[in-house]
Design a protein around this motif. Structure first.
Motif, PDB file in Angstrom:
ATOM      1  N   LEU A 120       2.810   2.325  -0.778  1.00  0.00           N
ATOM      2  CA  LEU A 120       2.246   2.373  -2.131  1.00  0.00           C
ATOM      3  C   LEU A 120       3.103   3.297  -2.990  1.00  0.00           C
ATOM      4  N   ILE A 128      -4.631   3.576  -9.828  1.00  0.00           N
ATOM      5  CA  ILE A 128      -5.842   3.224  -9.087  1.00  0.00           C
ATOM      6  C   ILE A 128      -7.070   4.070  -9.409  1.00  0.00           C
ATOM      7  N   TYR A 268      -4.882  -2.909  -1.390  1.00  0.00           N
ATOM      8  CA  TYR A 268      -3.488  -3.072  -1.802  1.00  0.00           C
ATOM      9  C   TYR A 268      -2.587  -3.343  -0.599  1.00  0.00           C
ATOM     10  N   THR A 269      -2.710  -2.528   0.445  1.00  0.00           N
ATOM     11  CA  THR A 269      -1.803  -2.672   1.588  1.00  0.00           C
ATOM     12  C   THR A 269      -2.048  -3.973   2.355  1.00  0.00           C
ATOM     13  N   TYR A 274      -2.964  -6.830  -6.393  1.00  0.00           N
ATOM     14  CA  TYR A 274      -1.656  -6.542  -6.958  1.00  0.00           C
ATOM     15  C   TYR A 274      -1.881  -5.605  -8.136  1.00  0.00           C
ATOM     16  N   ILE A 275      -1.019  -4.598  -8.288  1.00  0.00           N
ATOM     17  CA  ILE A 275      -1.222  -3.592  -9.343  1.00  0.00           C
ATOM     18  C   ILE A 275      -0.104  -3.731 -10.371  1.00  0.00           C
TER      19      ILE A 275
END
Length: 309
Positions: A120, A128, A268-269, A274-275
């Motif tokens: 990340l 986040i 996320y991982t 998706y960011i």
């Protein structure tokens, strides 16, 4: 240390660089060297005077509610983290005018901290804590079951992009985005999945939607699409009081925690969220001013981030 602060309530021109002491730690806090800080619509609202009376803030006021960074010092009772840990966090800056994240160092309660995995990036981690948790908690508050329908307004914004993905990929809801044609094109370009999208009026969903996540608190929009006995969660600070509404409306107030941050990191991982980053600005007077000018347009796609170090 350097910080960028509001020196006068009002426009995005009212920022200045200030020099303030590195925060002293309470026993349950860690000191974080800030790498990136997130910018959110609530920052703009506070800059214009919101919440000052509630939290007894003074000027100058350092804004910001989310960071990524590296722990440089531990409070006397801290055992779960170590100096050198890479983390993300939501600082609890209530009642302290200088504890925001637009600063080189921030003191954070350990229950608001989560370890940042190597996969990340720091810039994405800072997106986040406020936006991601707000999306997660708001959807949980709607309490919808798999297959039920939800409209997410502001679908391309910081909270909206998180909410679209959590609703679809984690909660298995029927997701209906709402926004502009450009927002729809943007979501398609980054492969955000949804079931339908409302750009203007859509008679198909009038009175038929189980829940609405509405950052703007628009009673007119919500009452048009929500079904009787449905629920609306709004992020707007003040919701108009209207008697005898045929649906339930609630203003969401974030209850942040390190465990929720860990949950979002896991999403996320695992590839479930998706960011996207809209833009990154430096921690300077002009950089923060430009970040606020951008967020004041209400047409951002993804998160606005400040690079601190």
């Amino acid at each position: 240390m350097k910080a960028i602060a509001v020196i006068k309530v009002g426009s995005s021109n009212n920022f200045d660089e200030i020099n303030i002491p590195v925060p002293e730690l309470e026993s349950d806090e860690v000191l974080v060297s800030t790498m990136f800080a997130g910018v959110n619509p609530v920052d703009s609202q506070i800059r214009e005077g919101a919440m000052f009376e509630k939290y007894k803030w003074d000027l100058p006021l350092v804004l910001g509610w989310e960071i990524s960074g590296i722990i440089t010092k531990l409070g006397s009772q801290v055992t779960e983290f170590s100096v050198g840990d890479e983390i993300i966090a939501k600082p609890d800056r209530s009642y302290n005018s200088l504890k925001g994240s637009y600063a080189q160092f921030v003191a954070v309660k350990t229950n608001q901290v989560a370890l940042k995995p190597e996969e990340l990036p720091f810039a994405l981690g800072a997106a986040i804590p406020l936006a991601g948790q707000t999306a997660l908690e708001s959807l949980n508050k709607l309490n919808l079951k798999s297959g039920q329908s939800v409209i997410i307004r502001g679908a391309g914004g910081g909270v909206g992009v998180f909410a679209m993905q959590i609703a679809k990929n984690i909660l298995n809801l029927k997701v209906i985005g709402a926004g502009s044609t450009l927002t729809k094109q943007y979501l398609d370009s980054i492969n955000i999945k949804y079931d339908d999208f409302i750009v203007e009026n859509n008679s198909e969903y009038v009175g038929k939607v189980d829940g609405i996540l509405d950052p703007f608190g628009s009673i007119e929009f919500d009452s048009k699409y929500i079904k009787k006995s449905g629920k609306v969660v709004t992020l707007k600070q003040v919701v108009p009081v209207i008697d005898n509404l045929p649906f339930f409306i609630e203003h969401h107030v974030l209850k942040s925690s390190g465990s929720q941050l860990k949950e979002l990191i896991d999403y996320y991982t695992s590839g479930n969220i998706y960011i996207p980053i809209d833009s990154i600005y430096p921690l300077t007077k002009l950089g923060v001013q430009h970040a606020h000018e951008k967020i004041d347009t209400h047409h951002t796609h993804g998160k606005i981030i400040i690079e601190v170090s």
